[in-house]
Scaffold this active site. Structure first.
Site, PDB file in Angstrom:
ATOM      1  N   LYS A 192     -33.570   4.806   2.467  1.00 55.46           N
ATOM      2  CA  LYS A 192     -34.029   4.276   3.771  1.00 55.46           C
ATOM      3  C   LYS A 192     -35.483   4.705   3.888  1.00 55.46           C
ATOM      4  CE  LYS A 192     -34.725   5.060   7.838  1.00 55.46           C
ATOM      5  NZ  LYS A 192     -36.085   4.986   8.431  1.00 55.46           N
ATOM      6  N   GLU A 266     -35.708  18.778   2.731  1.00 59.69           N
ATOM      7  CA  GLU A 266     -37.076  19.298   2.654  1.00 59.69           C
ATOM      8  C   GLU A 266     -37.679  19.027   4.016  1.00 59.69           C
ATOM      9  OE1 GLU A 266     -40.552  19.796   2.782  1.00 59.69           O
ATOM     10  OE2 GLU A 266     -41.020  18.219   1.328  1.00 59.69           O
ATOM     11  N   CYS A 301     -46.491  18.861   4.750  1.00 58.17           N
ATOM     12  CA  CYS A 301     -45.656  20.022   5.135  1.00 58.17           C
ATOM     13  C   CYS A 301     -46.210  21.309   4.561  1.00 58.17           C
ATOM     14  CB  CYS A 301     -44.203  19.888   4.682  1.00 58.17           C
ATOM     15  SG  CYS A 301     -43.722  18.344   4.055  1.00 58.17           S
ATOM     16  N   GLU A 403     -45.462  22.981  13.800  1.00 57.69           N
ATOM     17  CA  GLU A 403     -46.077  22.112  12.791  1.00 57.69           C
ATOM     18  C   GLU A 403     -46.788  20.964  13.513  1.00 57.69           C
ATOM     19  OE1 GLU A 403     -43.452  19.882  10.132  1.00 57.69           O
ATOM     20  OE2 GLU A 403     -44.818  20.406   8.512  1.00 57.69           O
TER      21      GLU A 403
END
Ligand code: ADP
Length: 501
Positions: A192, A266, A301, A403
């Site tokens: 996806k 992840e 990330c 983040e």
């Protein structure tokens, strides 16, 4: 159908290619529209102009794709793993001939600069396919001494259909880290794609489908709850692999728990970079720019979004870093002169700007805007944000703990190794970290004591094939990119015992 929609030969006309890839998934080796007929806009973030429509998948498309992948898996698994590896290597060779086209299309779709980011990412697809393609013979087991006259061996078997969900920041690289080992190990895959970046992954899927049997590698586009959720919940999906945010990672992990299937996650990071006064100063300043992934607008990330610099060189370091970022060119992602492209979407723009405004409003803190907005009027609606370097933020600021996924970093001075280690580890995340020093004793000690899945000394590279990659704490579960990741995450070990007494 595959043969008629898109150019068969590599093309450097990314806009025509984007239009040709409009409105379709790739299921069972064919381009097909969404069952609902729905589509959504894909926008060039550098101009705000729609470049294509993407098929809007839902549970019925997921069901067709997963059933097809399930059928294909039975045949795919019958090939020897070496043969599967050879075919994946052939995919790598085909992708190599299309690298420039792929690079231009991903630059158009995501706003990542061609020279500094998109071309690098396009090449990484071929590299990763090549790496895993060569590992076919490693899908092997052991013989286990058990008892006289009993031959006891283990074999590695595929898990079945893998459901893979990917984000928009490095979609080609992150997708390939999932599909390559999954396929070589004998699984089939339904991906996806991210709603912001559905086109280039579709082109890669098409190229790979020219080599692999139909149904082995399928791609659906669509939104998370409508298309991603039914994929993770589908009963025939026997393994989940996800890269994205922590909240969605938790949803995926819950679905895996409900079905009792393995999952690899992840998730995010808030990666510290620790700079000691004895470092190689110029190399480390340059390293800070790379570490912060400024060329990707910090949309990574592993971005070094917390930089700790030993006090004697702190002021000089901050000034040198700001000067270097000032020299970076923001502009048209497809222009070879551009270092920094755009943010991906309006939502991300609003989010990143919110963090910047909060930092600028923080008493005592300073935020320096670096580089310069592009002056080309054609880019006036582009999603550009100046990189920001913050100093004097309190450690509890959201800019320090959360983040941001944008071109924003915070720099702090430190006085003692213990204090900086404690500050670096004081995070819910544990993805990556780097230490910069010429005292390798300190470097190695930090490497051991930093809570992160990846620690680098005097460099801060992105994920590399052959090196296990994955975080601890809220940064994820499991490893990617290595032989270990293929064996541990895409196969199960079966024990076979034969009594020949
Ligand atoms: P990002 O902030 O990078 O967009 P997300 O975690 O929101 O991170 O999205 C990463 C991927 O997860 C995207 O492909 C998105 O469509 C998908 N996704 C979002 N919500 C869900 C969900 N509820 N179930 C499955 N997939 C989802």
């Amino acid at each position: 159908m595959l043969k008629t929609l898109t150019p068969q030969e590599p093309t450097l006309d990314e806009k025509t290619l984007a239009r040709a890839l409009s409105g379709v998934h790739l299921i069972g080796g064919e381009f097909v529209p969404a069952t609902s007929g729905g589509t959504f806009a894909v926008v060039n973030p550098a101009t705000g102009i729609e470049i294509a429509r993407a098929a809007e998948g839902d549970a019925s498309d997921v069901d067709v794709a997963v059933r097809d992948a399930n059928r294909a898996q039975k045949e795919w698994a019958k090939l020897s793993s070496r043969k599967r590896g050879q075919m994946v290597s052939q995919c790598a060779a085909l992708i190599r001939t299309h690298v420039e086209e792929i690079a231009r299309l991903i630059a158009l779709e995501t706003g990542k600069a061609l020279r500094t980011e998109s071309r690098v990412e396009a090449n990484s697809v071929a590299d990763i396919l090549e790496f895993f393609g060569g590992l076919g013979s490693e899908i092997k087991g052991e013989s286990v001494p058990f008892a006289p006259n009993v031959l006891s061996v283990t074999v590695r078997e595929p898990l079945g259909v893998v459901g893979a969900i990917i984000p928009w920041n490095v979609p080609l690289l992150l997708m390939t880290l999932k599909i390559a080992p999954a396929l070589v190990a004998g699984n089939t895959v339904v991906v996806k794609s991210a709603e912001e970046a559905p086109l280039t992954v579709l082109r890669i899927c098409e190229l790979i489908n020219r080599v692999l049997p139909p149904g082995c590698f399928n791609i659906l586009s669509g939104f998370g709850p409508e298309c991603g959720a039914p994929l993770v919940e589908h009963p025939l999906v026997r393994k989940l692999t996800f890269t994205g945010s922590v909240p969605v990672g938790r949803i995926v992990a819950k679905a895996a728990a409900e079905k009792l299937i393995p999952v690899t996650l992840e998730l995010g990071g808030k990666s510290p970079m620790i700079v000691f006064a004895d470092c190689d100063f110029d190399k480390t300043v340059a390293g800070a720019l790379t570490s912060m992934r400024f060329t990707r607008q910090g949309q990574s990330c592993t971005a070094a979004s917390r930089i700790y610099v030993e006090r004697p060189i702190y002021d000089r370091f901050v000034a040198a870093m700001a000067d270097k970022v000032d020299a970076m060119v923001m502009g048209d992602p497809l222009d070879e002169a551009t270092d920094i492209g755009t943010i991906i979407s309006d939502d991300q723009m609003a989010r990143v700007k919110g963090f910047i405004a909060e930092g600028l409003a923080t008493a005592g803190a300073t935020g320096r805007a670096c580089s310069a907005m592009p002056s080309d009027p054609a880019l006036a609606a582009g999603k550009f944000i100046q990189p920001h370097i913050f100093t004097n933020l309190p450690p509890e600021s959201r800019l320090v703990t959360e983040e941001i996924f944008g071109p924003v970093t915070c720099i702090f001075p430190f006085d003692s190794a213990d204090a900086v280690l404690a500050a670096a580890n004081d995070s819910e995340y544990g993805l990556a970290a780097s230490v910069w020093t010429n005292n390798l004793k300190i470097g190695l000690e930090f490497a051991h004591r930093l809570e992160a899945g990846l620690v680098q000394i005097n460099q801060n590279l992105v994920v590399q094939a052959n090196l296990s990659y994955g975080g601890v704490k809220s940064s994820g579960l499991g490893k990617e990119a290595s032989l270990e990741s293929m064996l541990e995450h895409f196969t199960h070990k079966k024990t076979i015992m034969m009594n020949y007494a």
